[in-house]
Write a protein that holds these residues in place. Structure first.
Motif, short mmCIF file in Angstrom:
data_model
loop_
_atom_site.label_atom_id
_atom_site.label_comp_id
_atom_site.label_asym_id
_atom_site.label_seq_id
_atom_site.Cartn_x
_atom_site.Cartn_y
_atom_site.Cartn_z
N VAL B 112 0.84 -1.21 0.00
CA VAL B 112 0.00 0.00 0.00
C VAL B 112 0.87 1.25 0.00
O VAL B 112 0.64 2.20 -0.75
CB VAL B 112 -0.95 0.02 1.23
CG1 VAL B 112 -1.66 1.37 1.35
CG2 VAL B 112 -1.98 -1.11 1.13
N ARG B 117 -0.97 6.51 -5.09
CA ARG B 117 -2.42 6.58 -5.22
C ARG B 117 -2.78 7.08 -6.62
O ARG B 117 -3.66 6.63 -7.27
CB ARG B 117 -3.00 7.52 -4.18
CG ARG B 117 -3.26 6.83 -2.85
CD ARG B 117 -3.56 7.82 -1.77
NE ARG B 117 -2.35 8.51 -1.38
CZ ARG B 117 -2.30 9.38 -0.39
NH1 ARG B 117 -3.39 9.70 0.26
NH2 ARG B 117 -1.17 9.97 -0.07
N ASP B 118 -2.04 8.06 -7.02
CA ASP B 118 -2.20 8.56 -8.38
C ASP B 118 -0.99 9.42 -8.62
O ASP B 118 -0.76 10.39 -7.91
CB ASP B 118 -3.47 9.40 -8.50
CG ASP B 118 -3.64 9.91 -9.91
OD1 ASP B 118 -4.49 9.40 -10.62
OD2 ASP B 118 -2.87 10.82 -10.30
N HIS B 121 -1.42 13.03 -9.10
CA HIS B 121 -2.18 13.61 -8.01
C HIS B 121 -1.29 14.06 -6.85
O HIS B 121 -1.72 14.78 -5.97
CB HIS B 121 -3.18 12.56 -7.54
CG HIS B 121 -4.23 13.12 -6.66
ND1 HIS B 121 -4.98 14.21 -7.01
CD2 HIS B 121 -4.64 12.75 -5.43
CE1 HIS B 121 -5.81 14.46 -6.03
NE2 HIS B 121 -5.63 13.60 -5.06
N HIS B 122 -0.04 13.61 -6.84
CA HIS B 122 0.85 14.03 -5.76
C HIS B 122 1.45 15.41 -6.04
O HIS B 122 2.19 15.94 -5.25
CB HIS B 122 1.95 13.00 -5.55
CG HIS B 122 1.46 11.81 -4.80
ND1 HIS B 122 1.35 11.81 -3.43
CD2 HIS B 122 1.00 10.61 -5.21
CE1 HIS B 122 0.85 10.65 -3.03
NE2 HIS B 122 0.63 9.91 -4.11
#
Lengths: 209, 136
Positions: B112, B117-118, B121-122
């Motif tokens: 994880v 996550r993307d 997007h960071h």
């Protein structure tokens, strides 16, 4: 079974918020895969409380900004640092930016990809904030969404700016101080500041309402 | 709140009242309170597994007491956090019942943490994503 048979998990070493959050996510995924629970069951239980983790901290920051011009300056210059003055903070490396509403600009926040949200000040996001409908429409038709979905009529003379939060930078809104609040204390002012006002889909309450 | 929510809430409150350290569950003395999203998820996982019949609530209660006791005996190597101990209690109880291998949790957590996550997007977005200009 006695308690001594339970194996301690290796949690005696300090873990960051990110590590713990990842561990909970991993555990949830594993338990769902094993058929011990369903996503729906976990969501239903979480929903009992998730709307109640409230935005009181953000309201406190807004009320201070309304009454202390020097603090307001610092808040707009570096929101994370200004909030830290009040011992309000969040995850490491996650910067917050406060955007100020004025007579000519209204600000609204969104996370277009998921649900990034300034939770250290606003608590957990409402469900609609995470919904695809809000995330896409507020970008395409901000004025219409604010009016139709939230009953917020932003005058045509006011520009609307929509800010996209990411995992690196999270926005929230400093609403305008309502009229007729000159005599109110900081605490009373904080009571007027709603979550929706700090998301930019509402206005603060008026005194006496 | 709907009537259905009220019933679900009562059932959960009943479980929570049986747990140690009520001051950690209700910091202001009355209402149940959480500080982060993961705390709520950890809470929900423990109740969901119980509701699925994996263990009696008294067993979770004992596991939680055990996790808090271990923390106390370790003498402050980590800051005390109720839901961190809660998570440890849940993992240890599921492991003791043969439902979970803690090493697998370690490995999955690593996955994880290393999965973006993307990627885009960071990035910090420093300009408005949309502007609806003034019209008057």
């Amino acid at each position: 079974m006695t308690r001594t048979e339970i194996t301690p998990s290796p949690t005696v070493t300090p873990r960051s918020e990110e590590q713990i959050a990842a561990r909970v996510k991993a555990l949830e995924a594993m338990l769902i895969e094993k058929g011990i629970m369903t996503t729906d069951a976990v969501d239903r239980l979480a929903e009992i409380y998730e709307n109640e983790v409230g935005p009181q901290l953000g309201a406190k920051v807004v009320a201070k900004a309304w009454t202390d011009p020097a603090f307001r300056e610092r808040l707009l210059a570096d929101a994370s640092a200004a909030c830290a003055e009040l011992e309000i903070g969040g995850l490491q490396g996650e910067d917050m930016v406060v955007v100020e509403n004025t007579d000519t600009v209204h600000n609204t926040i969104v996370c277009t990809l998921c649900s990034c949200y300034p939770w250290p000040v606003l608590g957990l996001p409402p469900n609609w904030y995470k919904a695809p409908a809000y995330r896409s429409r507020i970008v395409r038709q901000p004025r219409a969404v604010l009016r139709e979905d939230f009953g917020l009529d932003v005058p045509d003379s006011v520009e609307i700016r929509v800010w996209d939060s990411s995992s690196e930078l999270r926005y929230w809104v400093l609403p305008q101080r309502p009229a007729d609040t000159e005599g109110l204390s900081e605490e009373e002012l904080a009571g007027l500041v709603t979550r929706d006002a700090m998301i930019g889909v509402g206005q603060p309450l008026h005194p006496g309402r | 709140m709907t009537a259905q929510d009220g019933t679900a809430r009562q059932a959960v409150e009943h479980l929570l009242l049986e747990l140690p350290h009520q001051e950690a569950i209700r910091p202001d003395g009355t209402d149940v309170s959480f500080q982060t999203a993961w705390e709520i998820r950890a809470f929900a996982l423990a109740v969901a597994a119980h509701q699925n019949g994996e263990y009696d609530w008294t067993q979770f209660q004992e596991a939680l007491v055990g996790a808090i006791t271990r923390w106390e005996q370790a003498q402050g190597t980590t800051p005390y956090r109720y839901y961190d101990r809660w998570l440890e209690a849940l993992e240890s109880l599921l492991a003791a019942r043969g439902l979970l291998d803690v090493a697998d949790v370690e490995e999955r957590t690593r996955v994880v943490l290393t999965t973006p996550r993307d990627t885009g997007h960071h990035r910090a977005h420093r300009e408005p994503v949309a502007v609806d200009a003034a019209r008057a």
